[in-house]
Design a protein around this motif. Structure first.
Motif, PDB file in Angstrom:
ATOM      1  N   GLU A  12      10.797 -55.833  53.295  1.00 13.21           N
ATOM      2  CA  GLU A  12      10.604 -55.845  52.033  1.00 13.21           C
ATOM      3  C   GLU A  12       9.593 -54.757  51.514  1.00 13.21           C
ATOM      4  O   GLU A  12       9.951 -54.070  50.430  1.00 13.21           O
ATOM      5  N   THR A 206      15.792 -56.788  47.908  1.00 14.51           N
ATOM      6  CA  THR A 206      14.949 -56.978  49.281  1.00 14.51           C
ATOM      7  C   THR A 206      13.589 -57.561  48.737  1.00 14.51           C
ATOM      8  O   THR A 206      12.991 -57.710  49.662  1.00 14.51           O
ATOM      9  N   THR A 207      13.307 -57.599  47.420  1.00  7.69           N
ATOM     10  CA  THR A 207      12.062 -58.105  46.853  1.00  7.69           C
ATOM     11  C   THR A 207      12.121 -59.722  46.638  1.00  7.69           C
ATOM     12  O   THR A 207      13.054 -59.934  46.103  1.00  7.69           O
TER      13      THR A 207
END
Length: 492
Positions: A12, A206-207
């Motif tokens: 992340e 990815t966050t």
């Protein structure tokens, strides 16, 4: 599960940082080369370039950015408030960046209009992308140590983008354009826009937004503004942000003029020979040509090579500084670390005004030391702004992350526009003429002062402002602990 203290995974952190790498391929080009592009590539007079950068920049800062802050804080989607904006703006950002660094065949008046409109559009899409991106760092985690770590990852990515732009962009431009700078800038922007779009998509995927308002209540614009005006740390950080980006834009844009017009070209060539750089480049060129990619031959002129190496040394030292930043800030607090490192870095910047034109080694040493101490401050600026958002929630029991960050991005864009406009204005005041092979002594003095005396003033004022910033190490710990308790009690 209490998510406010959840640690972020490496995936992340890296995914988030790629968003800044993408944005900074364009942003660093603006900081370092916009004035040069307008004056020496597109053929716009320096005083006119100053007008374009200032007027469009102020609209971007004081209209686009606050409006985007209000919109982002009120955005509600299944992906959160801020992540979707990174997705929605990825492709427009790339397309408009390409247009802004294109040179269509126009007359002088049409060039001015084209430059003004495309720069304004670029600032608009930058606000819609980067403000939510910056605010996202404040809602990924409530753990301040993790926030420091996230900032370090983020700004290593920034330094990588800065390395590509400040070290490699001019050679890339000359290579991809086969010596034609206009075509080279166009082709380089195609490459950067394509990479940037992919990286923005990775950031989105990815966050995850974790920090939510403790009380889901509707707030008005007047309440947000009222909270800001009562927040002295916010005001201090706004001023500091403006001053920092005035410096970055002014000195960053002036370096190329310093290398091409002040430093002795023979001394630069001798320096590059002496450290083995030219031998390395000759070997690289031979290798590339043997592979059938002769069009990527490194440029021969000493100023271009030395400029890239000079920036590269500073950036590497900034990255090293970033690596030490978290440890020092965890021990002494962000405010104290930021102020002390900024002051020392400014001394090495100021010294450029007195270096003889053949003192190439001194220039490089000063740049390296300036880079290291400035690198200590790089991740702390945005981490301190995230702390200001926490301070606002701590004081007012309302969280308005995006409006806090939008106010800081107003400062960033205002500083960027003022610094770039100042550089173009200074060049015009000292009668810089891109058509001349050799500039006048008066012009040379103006170029020297731009990267030293004029650029140092904003940093020194910023250091003085930090004495009024009240969030020290003890206050950081108190805010974090009390907010965590509130969020536990609210089940967040």
């Amino acid at each position: 599960m209490n998510q406010t203290t959840q640690k972020l995974s490496v995936v992340e952190k890296v995914g988030y940082s790629l968003g800044d790498l993408a944005a900074n391929l364009i942003f660093q080009t603006l900081v370092t080369f916009l004035a040069f592009f307008y004056t020496d590539v597109f053929g716009i007079p320096a005083t006119t370039a100053s007008f374009i950068m200032l007027t469009a920049g102020m609209i971007g800062a004081f209209v686009f950015t606050p409006v985007m802050g209000f919109i982002a804080d009120r955005t509600k989607t299944r992906w959160g408030k801020f992540r979707p904006w990174i997705l929605w703006t990825a492709i427009p950002f790339g397309v408009i960046a390409l247009l802004a660094f294109s040179t269509p065949a126009l007359d002088q008046n049409q060039k001015i209009i084209y430059a003004w409109v495309t720069y304004l559009l670029l600032l608009g899409v930058y606000a819609a992308n980067n403000l939510p991106y910056s605010a996202l760092s404040g809602v990924l985690t409530g753990n301040m140590a993790e926030r420091n770590s996230l900032s370090a990852y983020r700004f290593v990515a920034v330094m990588l983008a800065q390395f590509v732009i400040q070290v490699l962009l001019l050679p890339i431009v000359l290579m991809l354009g086969n010596g034609d700078k206009a075509q080279g800038f166009h082709n380089a922007m195609i490459l950067f826009a394509s990479v940037g779009i992919v990286f923005f998509l990775i950031t989105f995927l990815t966050t995850k937004e974790r920090i939510l308002p403790i009380v889901e209540e509707k707030t008005t614009v007047s309440q947000d503004i009222h909270d800001l005006l009562k927040n002295l740390p916010w005001l201090i950080m706004l001023i500091v942000t403006v001053l920092v980006f005035i410096n970055l834009s002014l000195k960053g844009g002036a370096y190329i003029y310093y290398f091409e017009n002040y430093l002795d070209q023979n001394a630069l060539a001798a320096f590059l020979d002496g450290i083995g750089f030219n031998s390395f480049i000759h070997g690289l060129n031979a290798t590339l040509q043997s592979m059938g990619v002769a069009q990527f031959k490194w440029p021969d002129d000493a100023a271009t090579s030395a400029f890239g190496l000079f920036n590269g040394g500073g950036i590497i030292m900034q990255i090293i500084g970033i690596c030490f930043s978290k440890q020092i800030a965890d021990r002494f607090g962000k405010r104290n670390t930021f102020g002390a490192a900024l002051f020392v870095s400014t001394l090495f910047l100021l010294a450029f005004n007195w270096f003889p034109k053949d003192a190439i080694g001194l220039c490089f040493v000063s740049q390296i030391l300036h880079g290291f101490f400035y690198g200590l401050t790089v991740p702390l600026l945005w981490a301190m702004i995230a702390d200001v958002a926490d301070y606002s929630e701590w004081k007012n029991n309302r969280r308005a992350t995006a409006i806090i960050f939008s106010a800081m991005l107003v400062g960033l864009k205002a500083g960027l526009s003022i610094g770039g406009s100042l550089l173009a204005g200074i060049l015009g005041y000292y009668h810089y003429d891109a058509a001349l092979q050799v500039q006048s002594p008066e012009t040379i003095e103006g170029i020297k002062a731009s990267i030293s005396i004029y650029a140092s003033i904003p940093f020194f004022i910023a250091v003085a402002c930090l004495f009024l910033y009240s969030i020290n190490k003890q206050t950081e710990n108190q805010i974090e602990a009390e907010l965590n308790e509130r969020r536990k009690a609210a089940g967040k």
